[in-house]
Design a protein around this motif. Structure first.
Motif, PDB file in Angstrom:
ATOM      1  N   THR A   1      17.841 -55.931   7.610  1.00  0.00           N
ATOM      2  CA  THR A   1      18.762 -56.894   7.005  1.00  0.00           C
ATOM      3  C   THR A   1      18.113 -57.714   5.904  1.00  0.00           C
ATOM      4  O   THR A   1      18.810 -58.407   5.166  1.00  0.00           O
ATOM      5  N   GLY A   2      16.800 -57.652   5.790  1.00  0.00           N
ATOM      6  CA  GLY A   2      16.132 -58.496   4.806  1.00  0.00           C
ATOM      7  C   GLY A   2      16.264 -58.030   3.367  1.00  0.00           C
ATOM      8  O   GLY A   2      15.899 -58.760   2.432  1.00  0.00           O
ATOM      9  N   LEU A   3      16.775 -56.823   3.149  1.00  0.00           N
ATOM     10  CA  LEU A   3      16.893 -56.297   1.792  1.00  0.00           C
ATOM     11  C   LEU A   3      17.876 -57.143   0.986  1.00  0.00           C
ATOM     12  O   LEU A   3      18.979 -57.450   1.445  1.00  0.00           O
ATOM     13  N   SER A   4      17.489 -57.509  -0.236  1.00  0.00           N
ATOM     14  CA  SER A   4      18.347 -58.399  -1.033  1.00  0.00           C
ATOM     15  C   SER A   4      18.665 -57.841  -2.420  1.00  0.00           C
ATOM     16  O   SER A   4      19.367 -58.475  -3.192  1.00  0.00           O
ATOM     17  N   ARG A   5      18.158 -56.633  -2.739  1.00  0.00           N
ATOM     18  CA  ARG A   5      18.422 -56.063  -4.064  1.00  0.00           C
ATOM     19  C   ARG A   5      18.473 -54.547  -3.955  1.00  0.00           C
ATOM     20  O   ARG A   5      18.039 -53.967  -2.955  1.00  0.00           O
ATOM     21  N   PRO A   6      19.000 -53.874  -4.965  1.00  0.00           N
ATOM     22  CA  PRO A   6      19.105 -52.415  -4.907  1.00  0.00           C
ATOM     23  C   PRO A   6      17.738 -51.748  -4.769  1.00  0.00           C
ATOM     24  O   PRO A   6      16.729 -52.223  -5.285  1.00  0.00           O
ATOM     25  N   VAL A   7      17.730 -50.619  -4.063  1.00  0.00           N
ATOM     26  CA  VAL A   7      16.507 -49.853  -3.843  1.00  0.00           C
ATOM     27  C   VAL A   7      16.207 -49.009  -5.084  1.00  0.00           C
ATOM     28  O   VAL A   7      17.114 -48.474  -5.731  1.00  0.00           O
ATOM     29  N   GLU A   8      14.921 -48.881  -5.405  1.00  0.00           N
ATOM     30  CA  GLU A   8      14.522 -48.076  -6.559  1.00  0.00           C
ATOM     31  C   GLU A   8      13.178 -47.413  -6.281  1.00  0.00           C
ATOM     32  O   GLU A   8      12.563 -47.609  -5.226  1.00  0.00           O
ATOM     33  N   GLY A   9      12.718 -46.597  -7.235  1.00  0.00           N
ATOM     34  CA  GLY A   9      11.391 -45.984  -7.149  1.00  0.00           C
ATOM     35  C   GLY A   9      11.271 -45.007  -5.993  1.00  0.00           C
ATOM     36  O   GLY A   9      12.187 -44.242  -5.696  1.00  0.00           O
ATOM     37  N   ILE A  10      10.113 -45.029  -5.337  1.00  0.00           N
ATOM     38  CA  ILE A  10       9.822 -44.114  -4.248  1.00  0.00           C
ATOM     39  C   ILE A  10      10.825 -44.267  -3.109  1.00  0.00           C
ATOM     40  O   ILE A  10      11.187 -43.305  -2.417  1.00  0.00           O
ATOM     41  N   TYR A  11      11.324 -45.491  -2.906  1.00  0.00           N
ATOM     42  CA  TYR A  11      12.303 -45.721  -1.841  1.00  0.00           C
ATOM     43  C   TYR A  11      13.624 -45.022  -2.165  1.00  0.00           C
ATOM     44  O   TYR A  11      14.258 -44.429  -1.281  1.00  0.00           O
ATOM     45  N   ALA A  12      14.049 -45.095  -3.409  1.00  0.00           N
ATOM     46  CA  ALA A  12      15.271 -44.406  -3.814  1.00  0.00           C
ATOM     47  C   ALA A  12      15.116 -42.893  -3.651  1.00  0.00           C
ATOM     48  O   ALA A  12      16.034 -42.204  -3.177  1.00  0.00           O
ATOM     49  N   ASP A  13      13.944 -42.364  -4.036  1.00  0.00           N
ATOM     50  CA  ASP A  13      13.678 -40.927  -3.866  1.00  0.00           C
ATOM     51  C   ASP A  13      13.754 -40.532  -2.399  1.00  0.00           C
ATOM     52  O   ASP A  13      14.299 -39.485  -2.041  1.00  0.00           O
ATOM     53  N   THR A  14      13.196 -41.380  -1.524  1.00  0.00           N
ATOM     54  CA  THR A  14      13.185 -41.080  -0.097  1.00  0.00           C
ATOM     55  C   THR A  14      14.593 -41.082   0.479  1.00  0.00           C
ATOM     56  O   THR A  14      14.961 -40.205   1.269  1.00  0.00           O
ATOM     57  N   ILE A  15      15.382 -42.066   0.081  1.00  0.00           N
ATOM     58  CA  ILE A  15      16.761 -42.129   0.564  1.00  0.00           C
ATOM     59  C   ILE A  15      17.538 -40.896   0.113  1.00  0.00           C
ATOM     60  O   ILE A  15      18.314 -40.315   0.885  1.00  0.00           O
ATOM     61  N   HIS A  16      17.321 -40.480  -1.112  1.00  0.00           N
ATOM     62  CA  HIS A  16      17.990 -39.270  -1.608  1.00  0.00           C
ATOM     63  C   HIS A  16      17.593 -38.064  -0.759  1.00  0.00           C
ATOM     64  O   HIS A  16      18.456 -37.238  -0.392  1.00  0.00           O
ATOM     65  N   ALA A  17      16.311 -37.943  -0.422  1.00  0.00           N
ATOM     66  CA  ALA A  17      15.844 -36.817   0.392  1.00  0.00           C
ATOM     67  C   ALA A  17      16.441 -36.875   1.796  1.00  0.00           C
ATOM     68  O   ALA A  17      16.801 -35.836   2.371  1.00  0.00           O
ATOM     69  N   VAL A  18      16.525 -38.075   2.364  1.00  0.00           N
ATOM     70  CA  VAL A  18      17.134 -38.237   3.695  1.00  0.00           C
ATOM     71  C   VAL A  18      18.582 -37.763   3.666  1.00  0.00           C
ATOM     72  O   VAL A  18      19.045 -37.046   4.560  1.00  0.00           O
ATOM     73  N   ASN A  19      19.303 -38.160   2.633  1.00  0.00           N
ATOM     74  CA  ASN A  19      20.716 -37.798   2.540  1.00  0.00           C
ATOM     75  C   ASN A  19      20.919 -36.305   2.287  1.00  0.00           C
ATOM     76  O   ASN A  19      21.962 -35.753   2.654  1.00  0.00           O
ATOM     77  N   GLN A  20      19.930 -35.642   1.676  1.00  0.00           N
ATOM     78  CA  GLN A  20      20.033 -34.215   1.407  1.00  0.00           C
ATOM     79  C   GLN A  20      19.677 -33.370   2.622  1.00  0.00           C
ATOM     80  O   GLN A  20      20.060 -32.204   2.709  1.00  0.00           O
ATOM     81  N   ALA A  21      18.974 -33.979   3.563  1.00  0.00           N
ATOM     82  CA  ALA A  21      18.504 -33.226   4.729  1.00  0.00           C
ATOM     83  C   ALA A  21      19.683 -32.826   5.629  1.00  0.00           C
ATOM     84  O   ALA A  21      20.641 -33.586   5.800  1.00  0.00           O
ATOM     85  N   LYS A  22      19.597 -31.620   6.203  1.00  0.00           N
ATOM     86  CA  LYS A  22      20.634 -31.149   7.128  1.00  0.00           C
ATOM     87  C   LYS A  22      20.256 -31.582   8.539  1.00  0.00           C
ATOM     88  O   LYS A  22      19.856 -30.780   9.383  1.00  0.00           O
ATOM     89  N   ALA A  23      20.342 -32.872   8.760  1.00  0.00           N
ATOM     90  CA  ALA A  23      19.948 -33.453  10.043  1.00  0.00           C
ATOM     91  C   ALA A  23      20.910 -34.585  10.390  1.00  0.00           C
ATOM     92  O   ALA A  23      21.571 -35.155   9.510  1.00  0.00           O
TER      93      ALA A  23
END
Length: 511
Positions: free
Chosen positions: A143-165
């Motif tokens: 809950t502590g996040l206060s701004r949009p995610v970018e950089g390596i974190y954005a890349d990781t989220i994209h990979a998580v969303n692409q995973a068939k899991a």
């Protein structure tokens, strides 16, 4: 203990769930740590165990589980979860996303406790990195996040969303903001396991694809803090709504249960009048008079023999205000149409009627086009718009958060109760409070469902419930009747009339 409302104040009911801001949740954690007292690492352990208790009941130990952690306390939760799941013989893999973000002490402690090897993600992440996992647990941000995610974190989220899991978020999907609209990449969770309380963001339509199905797990945060914390947003619960229900008395009769007036229907839209009228009677009003255009007289008499009929002088639409003095509540709007004479007659009703009132459908559309009618609404009037009708009344909103703010502001400005219909119908009051409903399901997205709600609310007002009580009880029962209809009929093909038929079942469940 029941809820008591007075102008400008809300006296807290212990059976409701307060929805807190991200800052208040941080304060709640700190208060618990200080006053229980409990070490912060032990509170983290409690959270990790609560998550695992939920997880192990649903996911087979033969599953390969990937856990993606940040370096804050949400990541610390993830590390604790990894250690506990490994103890339950799950095949666990752990990734830590590391850049310049600070590392918390509790994260570091849980990292030292973890026997598993970890993989650090410091470069752009391939979409195939999590391909071996059947389940991914998202513990990047809480809950502590206060701004949009970018950089390596954005890349990781994209990979998580692409995973068939299967994707499960710890407390909140990473990238989703608790208290305002989110613009960056967000984990698309299938499940979100929230600690202690749901977050306001969970109830908004635009976030459904990220939150998935949410549940809360109790981690023993301070009840004292929760009782004292100020909030204007509450989640309705069955216990809270049950407290509002008036007991039936041995010597009750139709005269003691109120006389409702329903003004509804026009040429080609008499079905709305029928549905609303049936809902009034099913919800317990002692007497009902339905005012319809002349061509609707036989329709009402034949389909609803329990109702009396007041006939308008117009053949096809509502054109004249009937004598309203005999009634204890009025519902107006379903299938009404927007004829010029209807507009004038609506104004006459608003001006002459001093009893509680529900405004729905075309009554609201007429008011949005003739804004001078807004000043005629009596304090405590209940409005039941769907999002587009509310937009016409209060203006376009850029996000669900902004719509909720507009809803609360509209209620305060006009001293009315707004029931904004949706998957989580929200109820705003003249005092500025917001109540979120959690009954109902997608089968209720059918023509006439709103007419049923109007009838139910009108019936409750007629029986002497206050506008606050009627709105909470009516919305809860309406959703519960829809839930009962789905149980009996199935997930497809439910009609608005089926919801009416299950109103008695909803009352029975509430009791």
């Amino acid at each position: 203990m029941s809820c008591t409302f007075v102008t400008g104040h809300f006296y807290w009911c212990p059976y409701m769930i307060k929805i807190l801001s991200a800052q208040q949740i941080k304060q709640l954690d700190a208060y618990t740590i200080m006053h229980e007292p409990i070490a912060s690492i032990d509170l983290m352990e409690r959270a990790s165990r609560a998550f695992c208790s939920w997880f192990t009941e649903r996911v087979d130990p033969a599953t390969t589980v990937g856990i993606i952690c940040g370096t804050g306390n949400n990541g610390g939760d993830g590390l604790g979860i990894a250690r506990l799941l490994a103890g339950f013989d799950y095949n666990v893999r752990v990734w830590i996303v590391r850049n310049s973000a600070p590392v918390t002490d509790d994260f570091e402690t849980n990292l030292q406790r973890l026997k598993n090897s970890v993989t650090y993600l410091e470069q752009p992440v391939s979409s195939s990195v999590f391909s071996e996992c059947n389940v991914l647990i998202d513990a990047l941000f809480g809950t502590g996040l206060s701004r949009p995610v970018e950089g390596i974190y954005a890349d990781t989220i994209h990979a998580v969303n692409q995973a068939k899991a299967l994707r499960i978020a710890v407390d909140m999907p990473s990238g989703l903001l608790a208290d305002k609209a989110s613009t960056g990449p967000i984990v698309k969770a299938d499940y979100t396991v929230s600690f202690q309380l749901p977050k306001r963001a969970f109830f908004l339509a635009e976030n459904a694809g990220y939150v998935g199905e949410w549940v809360t797990v109790d981690i023993g945060l301070s009840k004292s803090f929760l009782q004292q914390a100020e909030s204007d947003t509450f989640l309705l619960t069955q216990k809270a709504v049950r407290k509002l229900l008036k007991p039936q008395k041995k010597f009750d009769h139709k005269g003691t249960r109120g006389h409702a007036l329903l003004i509804a229907g026009s040429y080609g839209k008499m079905g709305a009048a029928v549905l609303a009228s049936r809902a009034v009677l099913r919800t317990g009003a002692g007497l009902l008079t339905t005012h319809v255009p002349a061509n609707g007289y036989e329709i009402i008499q034949i389909t609803i023999p329990e109702a009396m009929v007041s006939v308008d002088r117009s053949e096809e639409w509502f054109s004249i205000c009937p004598d309203v003095e005999a009634y204890t509540a009025i519902g107006i709007g379903p299938g009404l149409g927007k004829n010029k004479k209807t507009t004038q007659a609506l104004g006459d009703v608003l001006e002459k009627a001093n009893m509680p009132m529900v405004l729905d459908a075309d009554a609201l559309n007429i008011m949005s086009e003739n804004r001078e009618l807004l000043v005629l609404m009596k304090q405590g009037t209940i409005l039941t718009p769907h999002p587009k009708e509310f937009e016409r009344l209060a203006g376009v909103s850029k996000s669900g958060f902004e719509r909720l703010d507009r809803q609360q502001a509209f209620s305060k400005e006009h001293k009315v109760v707004v029931v904004l219909k949706g998957a989580h119908t929200t109820i705003s009051t003249p005092e500025g409070n917001l109540f979120i409903n959690n009954t109902g399901n997608p089968v209720m997205a059918t023509a006439g469902s709103g007419d049923v709600l109007t009838g139910m609310l009108t019936a409750l007002l007629a029986q002497g419930y206050t506008c606050h009580e009627a709105a909470q009880l009516g919305v809860w029962l309406h959703g519960l009747a829809g839930d009962e209809a789905r149980k009996r009929i199935g997930s497809r093909g439910v009609l608005a009339s089926d919801i009416i038929d299950h109103i008695p079942d909803a009352f029975g469940k509430l009791n």
